[in-house]
Scaffold this motif. Sequence first.
Motif, PDB file in Angstrom:
ATOM      1  N   ALA A  54      18.572  16.277  44.455  1.00  0.00           N
ATOM      2  CA  ALA A  54      18.786  15.035  43.699  1.00  0.00           C
ATOM      3  C   ALA A  54      18.863  13.915  44.726  1.00  0.00           C
ATOM      4  O   ALA A  54      18.660  14.125  45.922  1.00  0.00           O
ATOM      5  N   GLY A  55      19.147  12.717  44.256  1.00  0.00           N
ATOM      6  CA  GLY A  55      19.326  11.580  45.153  1.00  0.00           C
ATOM      7  C   GLY A  55      18.178  10.594  45.078  1.00  0.00           C
ATOM      8  O   GLY A  55      17.282  10.712  44.238  1.00  0.00           O
ATOM      9  N   ARG A  56      18.233   9.621  45.968  1.00  0.00           N
ATOM     10  CA  ARG A  56      17.216   8.570  46.001  1.00  0.00           C
ATOM     11  C   ARG A  56      16.874   8.239  47.441  1.00  0.00           C
ATOM     12  O   ARG A  56      17.655   8.503  48.365  1.00  0.00           O
ATOM     13  N   LEU A  57      15.704   7.666  47.612  1.00  0.00           N
ATOM     14  CA  LEU A  57      15.255   7.207  48.929  1.00  0.00           C
ATOM     15  C   LEU A  57      14.549   5.882  48.730  1.00  0.00           C
ATOM     16  O   LEU A  57      13.530   5.807  48.043  1.00  0.00           O
ATOM     17  N   ARG A  58      15.090   4.819  49.328  1.00  0.00           N
ATOM     18  CA  ARG A  58      14.502   3.478  49.228  1.00  0.00           C
ATOM     19  C   ARG A  58      13.920   3.128  50.595  1.00  0.00           C
ATOM     20  O   ARG A  58      14.644   3.029  51.571  1.00  0.00           O
ATOM     21  N   ILE A  59      12.605   2.976  50.628  1.00  0.00           N
ATOM     22  CA  ILE A  59      11.930   2.754  51.905  1.00  0.00           C
ATOM     23  C   ILE A  59      11.122   1.464  51.855  1.00  0.00           C
ATOM     24  O   ILE A  59      10.722   0.991  50.791  1.00  0.00           O
ATOM     25  N   GLY A  60      10.889   0.906  53.023  1.00  0.00           N
ATOM     26  CA  GLY A  60      10.029  -0.265  53.160  1.00  0.00           C
ATOM     27  C   GLY A  60       9.100  -0.055  54.330  1.00  0.00           C
ATOM     28  O   GLY A  60       9.411   0.710  55.258  1.00  0.00           O
ATOM     29  N   SER A  61       7.954  -0.717  54.304  1.00  0.00           N
ATOM     30  CA  SER A  61       7.013  -0.576  55.418  1.00  0.00           C
ATOM     31  C   SER A  61       6.082  -1.778  55.472  1.00  0.00           C
ATOM     32  O   SER A  61       5.835  -2.421  54.449  1.00  0.00           O
ATOM     33  N   PHE A  62       5.580  -2.055  56.666  1.00  0.00           N
ATOM     34  CA  PHE A  62       4.619  -3.147  56.821  1.00  0.00           C
ATOM     35  C   PHE A  62       3.227  -2.643  56.448  1.00  0.00           C
ATOM     36  O   PHE A  62       2.978  -1.435  56.331  1.00  0.00           O
ATOM     37  N   HIS A 119      10.531  17.790  48.237  1.00  0.00           N
ATOM     38  CA  HIS A 119      11.754  17.333  47.569  1.00  0.00           C
ATOM     39  C   HIS A 119      11.405  16.532  46.309  1.00  0.00           C
ATOM     40  O   HIS A 119      11.667  15.320  46.231  1.00  0.00           O
ATOM     41  N   PRO A 120      10.807  17.161  45.309  1.00  0.00           N
ATOM     42  CA  PRO A 120      10.348  16.414  44.129  1.00  0.00           C
ATOM     43  C   PRO A 120      11.465  15.786  43.307  1.00  0.00           C
ATOM     44  O   PRO A 120      11.196  14.867  42.522  1.00  0.00           O
ATOM     45  N   ALA A 121      12.696  16.256  43.458  1.00  0.00           N
ATOM     46  CA  ALA A 121      13.787  15.725  42.648  1.00  0.00           C
ATOM     47  C   ALA A 121      14.353  14.418  43.196  1.00  0.00           C
ATOM     48  O   ALA A 121      15.129  13.745  42.515  1.00  0.00           O
ATOM     49  N   VAL A 122      13.987  14.050  44.412  1.00  0.00           N
ATOM     50  CA  VAL A 122      14.497  12.800  44.999  1.00  0.00           C
ATOM     51  C   VAL A 122      13.654  11.636  44.487  1.00  0.00           C
ATOM     52  O   VAL A 122      12.426  11.652  44.571  1.00  0.00           O
ATOM     53  N   GLU A 123      14.323  10.635  43.964  1.00  0.00           N
ATOM     54  CA  GLU A 123      13.637   9.440  43.456  1.00  0.00           C
ATOM     55  C   GLU A 123      13.303   8.515  44.637  1.00  0.00           C
ATOM     56  O   GLU A 123      14.198   8.093  45.373  1.00  0.00           O
ATOM     57  N   PRO A 163      21.024  12.152  53.456  1.00  0.00           N
ATOM     58  CA  PRO A 163      20.208  13.365  53.657  1.00  0.00           C
ATOM     59  C   PRO A 163      18.726  13.118  53.393  1.00  0.00           C
ATOM     60  O   PRO A 163      17.870  13.628  54.129  1.00  0.00           O
ATOM     61  N   ALA A 164      18.406  12.318  52.366  1.00  0.00           N
ATOM     62  CA  ALA A 164      16.999  12.037  52.066  1.00  0.00           C
ATOM     63  C   ALA A 164      16.358  11.223  53.182  1.00  0.00           C
ATOM     64  O   ALA A 164      15.222  11.500  53.597  1.00  0.00           O
ATOM     65  N   ALA A 165      17.064  10.209  53.683  1.00  0.00           N
ATOM     66  CA  ALA A 165      16.525   9.387  54.769  1.00  0.00           C
ATOM     67  C   ALA A 165      16.356  10.207  56.044  1.00  0.00           C
ATOM     68  O   ALA A 165      15.381  10.038  56.785  1.00  0.00           O
ATOM     69  N   THR A 166      17.287  11.116  56.304  1.00  0.00           N
ATOM     70  CA  THR A 166      17.189  11.972  57.480  1.00  0.00           C
ATOM     71  C   THR A 166      15.955  12.866  57.400  1.00  0.00           C
ATOM     72  O   THR A 166      15.215  13.030  58.383  1.00  0.00           O
TER      73      THR A 166
END
Length: 317
Positions: free
Chosen positions: A110-118, A137-141, A299-302
């Motif tokens: 579970a969980g979420r991951l908010r990412i940005g990129s150029f 990790h299909p369950a991570v938004e 954990p998702a960002a790691t």
Amino acid sequence: MPGPHTSPVPSVPVALSIPHASHGLYEVFLRVARLASFTAAARSLGYTQSAVSRQIQTLEDEWGTPLFDRLPRGVRLTEAGRILLPHAEAVGERLRAARAELEALRTLGAGRLRIGSFATADAALLPRSLAVFRTRHPAVEVTRAEGLSARHLALLASGDLDLAVVAATSGEPPNGCTPHHLLDERMYVALPLGHRFAGRAGLRLAELADEVWITGGTRPEDTLLGSAVARGFRPRAGLFAADWIAKQGFVAAGLGITLMPALAASSARADLVLVPLHPEDTPRRRVYAATPLGIAPSPAATAFLALLKETAAGLAC
């Protein structure tokens, strides 16, 4: 008159608000209530009987009323204990649900991951990493923000991003974050087919002094040419285009030339020629994954950071 094994019924409201006692006390309370014995509860919990007795006494002191009648053989709930029982069970259920959710977060169930990129990181580095992450990790938004590196660093600092892929042209790591170096990318000169330098194995900026440049802004010092401008190079400004599709279109039409970083090279048009620029003229651009300063990544960002490093190691930049 109350019986020999009963306690006076206290004035306990039906809608209870749990006092400040540790939730662990309620787990002990529930075990004693289920087994009707301090000794049996202690055995099942791995405690001593006296430890269980002390914890129940602490809970009774917290509520200001006996919760169990002490019998010659075992114990039984008082009226106050019977009132407390469903509320303690609800606390236990909430704690079990919380443990399950936290375990899912830890194991990326579970969980979420908010990412940005150029922009040019979106050509290969980010999508390749993201494709593997979603498979594993299909369950991570996952949500993604677009824009310049400065914007992503601001969003990271404000807590609106968990990780950002950013570029540094100054040679120094970005400030206000924890930088994780991914790669250094070389620069190419994008030329139209048939250009006089199209067959070259490499170029120096001095050879391009008379060329018209397609740049990303009106201030060349704020573009990929910034380090060259700082050393005295003055490009002949042509059209301005922040979008890479537009830049390539203008070059292909013969309206000028432009710098293209290695991350964008994989998505270059077939009607362009890319010639490496000498590294002394434009140093390699350093690309980092940035995480919040002073905060351990989720954990998702790691997990995503590890994938970015794997992907970057496989790119020819």
